[in-house]
Design a protein around this motif. Sequence first.
Motif, PDB file in Angstrom:
ATOM      1  N   ALA A  52       0.836  -1.167  -0.156  1.00  0.00           N
ATOM      2  CA  ALA A  52       0.037   0.045  -0.146  1.00  0.00           C
ATOM      3  C   ALA A  52       0.709   1.171  -0.306  1.00  0.00           C
ATOM      4  N   ARG A  53       2.077   0.986  -0.154  1.00  0.00           N
ATOM      5  CA  ARG A  53       3.167   2.296  -0.436  1.00  0.00           C
ATOM      6  C   ARG A  53       3.203   2.951   0.923  1.00  0.00           C
ATOM      7  N   ALA A  54       3.238   2.523   1.850  1.00  0.00           N
ATOM      8  CA  ALA A  54       3.547   3.292   3.267  1.00  0.00           C
ATOM      9  C   ALA A  54       4.822   3.601   3.387  1.00  0.00           C
ATOM     10  N   LYS A  55       4.902   4.950   4.165  1.00  0.00           N
ATOM     11  CA  LYS A  55       6.296   5.324   4.252  1.00  0.00           C
ATOM     12  C   LYS A  55       6.655   5.208   5.602  1.00  0.00           C
ATOM     13  N   HIS A  56       5.789   5.152   6.739  1.00  0.00           N
ATOM     14  CA  HIS A  56       5.970   4.766   8.027  1.00  0.00           C
ATOM     15  C   HIS A  56       5.064   3.587   8.364  1.00  0.00           C
TER      16      HIS A  56
END
Lengths: 182, 123
Positions: free
Chosen positions: A18-22
């Motif tokens: 889901a392209r999370a950064k954190h």
Amino acid sequence: MNELSLHILDIVQNSVAARAKHIEIDVLEDKEKDRLEIRVKDDGAGMTPELLKNVTDPFVTTRTTRKVGLGIPLLKFAAESTGGSFSIESEVGKGTVIDAVFTLSHIDRAPLGNMAETMESLVVTNPEIEFTYKRQVGEKRFMLSTEEMKTVLGGLPISSPEVLMWVKDTVNENEKELNGGA
Amino acid sequence: MKSLEELKAIRERVQSSINIRNEGGADSTRVVVGMATCGIAAGARPVLAAFVDEVARRKLEHVMVTQTGCIGICRLEPVVEVYVPGQEKVTYVKMTADKVAKIVSDHIVNGKVVAEYTIGAAE
Ligand SMILES: Nc1ncnc2c1ncn2[C@@H]1O[C@H](COP(=O)(O)OP(=O)(O)OP(=O)(O)O)[C@@H](O)[C@H]1O
Ligand code: FES
Ligand SMILES: [Mg+2]
């Protein structure tokens, strides 16, 4: 899956997709309340209300290579079969929180297992994502933060072998310490 | 107890002894481990960890270990794809940590595909 740390690795793959950064992983244990809680929070793409409603059904997936999603139903089943509970909150554009509560002493509760290898796998394959791993046993806490690590590391890549070894040793030693032995 | 102090010492030691690694460049070999639920349940994590260990042990600087979701062949999991620059992708199936050292030494270091572990041999 015979280790909770494998469920964690798997659920975090959804956040990565889901392209999370954190991504925050919490593993909280309370012997008095006889409960172990796993929480995975991300700031990825999130889910529509419709997907969210159906996602615990093992026939729902947005992947294209096969028709059923297994990760979420497996974790839900694992938690509920110990008399625990399971919930998901998610919002498009904001992110997702998965929460699984286990009865700590239940015979069907899998052990946490090799969290060191789970964290190593996550860091080496996603060096650009920030992970926070929070572990609590009773009053004792431990936290691993890749953001903090990167500040210390300067230009040295977080996926360097020496750094990965430190990650594994740190998670293992703190796990021992939290469980009373050193 | 391990601490960030120790990490700082690692940085100082490593940075003074080597150049910063050139990871992920076009000349890197990529080892891609399938990490869908079925891959993880079948044992992908120790396989990935074994590749990381073996690459570190041999100090291979142009090898990247990464992951992907579903590769689409559940019954042959854990599946690992190896991409050597300029060569065809090689798919290894029913992987275990025990098979990793041979793939690293024969294929990645010496350029000889380990045919007996490939999808071709399994089908
Ligand atoms: N953290 C998340 N953020 C956004 N969408 C998610 C998240 N977790 C799950 N989803 C959505 O829910 C679906 C079902 O997830 P689930 O883990 O059960 O199966 P899957 O990831 O599709 O396949 P598998 O886990 O079996 O490899 C995913 O395909 C995805 O669309
Ligand atoms: S779900 Fe099994 S290989 Fe993709
Ligand atoms: Mg999944």
